[in-house]
Design a protein around this motif. Sequence first.
Motif, PDB file in Angstrom:
ATOM      1  N   MET A   1       1.902 -11.375   1.157  1.00 44.55           N
ATOM      2  CA  MET A   1       1.594 -10.343   2.112  1.00 44.55           C
ATOM      3  C   MET A   1       0.960  -9.121   1.454  1.00 44.55           C
ATOM      4  O   MET A   1       0.250  -8.369   2.091  1.00 44.55           O
ATOM      5  N   GLN A   2       1.223  -8.928   0.168  1.00 40.07           N
ATOM      6  CA  GLN A   2       0.700  -7.748  -0.506  1.00 40.07           C
ATOM      7  C   GLN A   2      -0.807  -7.798  -0.722  1.00 40.07           C
ATOM      8  O   GLN A   2      -1.417  -6.771  -1.027  1.00 40.07           O
ATOM      9  N   VAL A   3      -1.426  -8.959  -0.535  1.00 36.33           N
ATOM     10  CA  VAL A   3      -2.878  -9.044  -0.671  1.00 36.33           C
ATOM     11  C   VAL A   3      -3.587  -8.377   0.505  1.00 36.33           C
ATOM     12  O   VAL A   3      -4.753  -8.015   0.401  1.00 36.33           O
ATOM     13  N   TYR A   4      -2.875  -8.202   1.621  1.00 41.52           N
ATOM     14  CA  TYR A   4      -3.497  -7.620   2.814  1.00 41.52           C
ATOM     15  C   TYR A   4      -3.603  -6.108   2.711  1.00 41.52           C
ATOM     16  O   TYR A   4      -2.731  -5.440   2.154  1.00 41.52           O
ATOM     17  N   LYS A   5      -4.676  -5.558   3.283  1.00 43.19           N
ATOM     18  CA  LYS A   5      -4.836  -4.111   3.391  1.00 43.19           C
ATOM     19  C   LYS A   5      -3.829  -3.593   4.407  1.00 43.19           C
ATOM     20  O   LYS A   5      -3.634  -4.202   5.458  1.00 43.19           O
ATOM     21  N   GLY A   6      -3.189  -2.472   4.091  1.00 42.19           N
ATOM     22  CA  GLY A   6      -2.283  -1.823   5.032  1.00 42.19           C
ATOM     23  C   GLY A   6      -0.843  -2.256   4.859  1.00 42.19           C
ATOM     24  O   GLY A   6      -0.498  -3.082   4.022  1.00 42.19           O
ATOM     25  N   LEU A   7       0.017  -1.646   5.691  1.00 44.89           N
ATOM     26  CA  LEU A   7       1.452  -1.908   5.704  1.00 44.89           C
ATOM     27  C   LEU A   7       2.047  -1.942   4.296  1.00 44.89           C
ATOM     28  O   LEU A   7       2.777  -2.853   3.928  1.00 44.89           O
ATOM     29  N   ASP A   8       1.757  -0.912   3.526  1.00 44.62           N
ATOM     30  CA  ASP A   8       2.220  -0.861   2.135  1.00 44.62           C
ATOM     31  C   ASP A   8       3.745  -0.848   2.023  1.00 44.62           C
ATOM     32  O   ASP A   8       4.298  -1.419   1.082  1.00 44.62           O
ATOM     33  N   ILE A   9       4.420  -0.192   2.965  1.00 44.47           N
ATOM     34  CA  ILE A   9       5.882  -0.155   2.923  1.00 44.47           C
ATOM     35  C   ILE A   9       6.458  -1.504   3.331  1.00 44.47           C
ATOM     36  O   ILE A   9       7.322  -2.053   2.641  1.00 44.47           O
ATOM     37  N   VAL A  10       5.971  -2.044   4.430  1.00 45.57           N
ATOM     38  CA  VAL A  10       6.488  -3.325   4.946  1.00 45.57           C
ATOM     39  C   VAL A  10       6.315  -4.435   3.919  1.00 45.57           C
ATOM     40  O   VAL A  10       7.214  -5.247   3.709  1.00 45.57           O
ATOM     41  N   THR A  11       5.162  -4.462   3.256  1.00 47.42           N
ATOM     42  CA  THR A  11       4.898  -5.525   2.281  1.00 47.42           C
ATOM     43  C   THR A  11       5.429  -5.186   0.894  1.00 47.42           C
ATOM     44  O   THR A  11       5.311  -5.984  -0.029  1.00 47.42           O
ATOM     45  N   ASN A  12       6.017  -3.998   0.767  1.00 53.73           N
ATOM     46  CA  ASN A  12       6.656  -3.577  -0.486  1.00 53.73           C
ATOM     47  C   ASN A  12       5.673  -3.573  -1.659  1.00 53.73           C
ATOM     48  O   ASN A  12       5.997  -4.007  -2.762  1.00 53.73           O
ATOM     49  N   LYS A  13       4.438  -3.067  -1.388  1.00 55.37           N
ATOM     50  CA  LYS A  13       3.455  -2.976  -2.463  1.00 55.37           C
ATOM     51  C   LYS A  13       3.976  -2.033  -3.544  1.00 55.37           C
ATOM     52  O   LYS A  13       4.573  -1.004  -3.258  1.00 55.37           O
ATOM     53  N   VAL A  14       3.713  -2.397  -4.782  1.00 56.62           N
ATOM     54  CA  VAL A  14       4.121  -1.587  -5.916  1.00 56.62           C
ATOM     55  C   VAL A  14       3.389  -0.248  -5.849  1.00 56.62           C
ATOM     56  O   VAL A  14       2.205  -0.193  -5.527  1.00 56.62           O
ATOM     57  N   THR A  15       4.101   0.829  -6.114  1.00 54.65           N
ATOM     58  CA  THR A  15       3.507   2.161  -6.092  1.00 54.65           C
ATOM     59  C   THR A  15       2.882   2.464  -7.453  1.00 54.65           C
ATOM     60  O   THR A  15       3.166   1.794  -8.450  1.00 54.65           O
ATOM     61  N   ASP A  16       2.038   3.506  -7.484  1.00 53.37           N
ATOM     62  CA  ASP A  16       1.442   3.917  -8.763  1.00 53.37           C
ATOM     63  C   ASP A  16       2.526   4.245  -9.779  1.00 53.37           C
ATOM     64  O   ASP A  16       2.419   3.899 -10.952  1.00 53.37           O
ATOM     65  N   GLU A  17       3.570   4.914  -9.320  1.00 61.98           N
ATOM     66  CA  GLU A  17       4.679   5.268 -10.219  1.00 61.98           C
ATOM     67  C   GLU A  17       5.349   4.016 -10.778  1.00 61.98           C
ATOM     68  O   GLU A  17       5.661   3.939 -11.967  1.00 61.98           O
ATOM     69  N   GLU A  18       5.561   3.017  -9.926  1.00 61.76           N
ATOM     70  CA  GLU A  18       6.212   1.778 -10.364  1.00 61.76           C
ATOM     71  C   GLU A  18       5.325   0.981 -11.321  1.00 61.76           C
ATOM     72  O   GLU A  18       5.835   0.258 -12.175  1.00 61.76           O
ATOM     73  N   CYS A  19       4.008   1.119 -11.186  1.00 60.78           N
ATOM     74  CA  CYS A  19       3.082   0.405 -12.074  1.00 60.78           C
ATOM     75  C   CYS A  19       3.185   0.885 -13.516  1.00 60.78           C
ATOM     76  O   CYS A  19       2.930   0.115 -14.442  1.00 60.78           O
ATOM     77  N   ARG A  20       3.549   2.148 -13.685  1.00 62.16           N
ATOM     78  CA  ARG A  20       3.704   2.744 -15.022  1.00 62.16           C
ATOM     79  C   ARG A  20       2.502   2.481 -15.921  1.00 62.16           C
ATOM     80  O   ARG A  20       2.633   2.123 -17.095  1.00 62.16           O
ATOM     81  N   GLY A  21       1.308   2.621 -15.315  1.00 62.09           N
ATOM     82  CA  GLY A  21       0.080   2.474 -16.083  1.00 62.09           C
ATOM     83  C   GLY A  21      -0.389   1.050 -16.283  1.00 62.09           C
ATOM     84  O   GLY A  21      -1.445   0.833 -16.867  1.00 62.09           O
ATOM     85  N   VAL A  22       0.372   0.076 -15.832  1.00 60.84           N
ATOM     86  CA  VAL A  22      -0.025  -1.328 -15.977  1.00 60.84           C
ATOM     87  C   VAL A  22      -0.902  -1.705 -14.774  1.00 60.84           C
ATOM     88  O   VAL A  22      -0.462  -1.583 -13.628  1.00 60.84           O
TER      89      VAL A  22
END
Length: 157
Positions: A1-22
């Motif tokens: 589901m994270q491949v889709y545009k939108g619904l970032d919260i519902v699909t639990n997309k990783v945030t910039d902070e969680e990426c930690r530069g990766v």
Amino acid sequence: MQVYKGLDIVTNKVTDEECRGVPHHLLGIADPNANFTSDDFKHHASPVVESITIRDRLPIIAGGSNSYIKALANDDPEFRLRYECCFLWVDVSIPVLYSFVSERVDRMVKAGLIDEVREMFDPNNLEDYSQGIKRAIGVPELDHFLRNEASVDAENS
């Protein structure tokens, strides 16, 4: 589901902070109304893996449906010839999983999950929850809630 545009919260997309530069790839690339298939994943993931390995980095394919990983690693002979793969399977006890999921849902609701779904919801249309991002866990389940909310709002107007 994270491949889709939108619904970032519902699909639990990783945030910039969680990426930690990766760098993370293939997040939010697909039309939310289209069906993104395992073949689509294979088509998009192969060049990303190639670009990562050219930079002498280790590509990690995390999450997603097993059918996506199977399409890439098992059903694509060229991919298997070019790359060595190591698969890790995480197994967790059911009580631990339920506790984690419960806490995750609470965090998602606090972050705005209901408002995020409400923005795409049309109470005048019967939604088709078998296509695209609307299949995401939580979206079909909120339909009844949002329809009742709309009817209560209309009655109180």
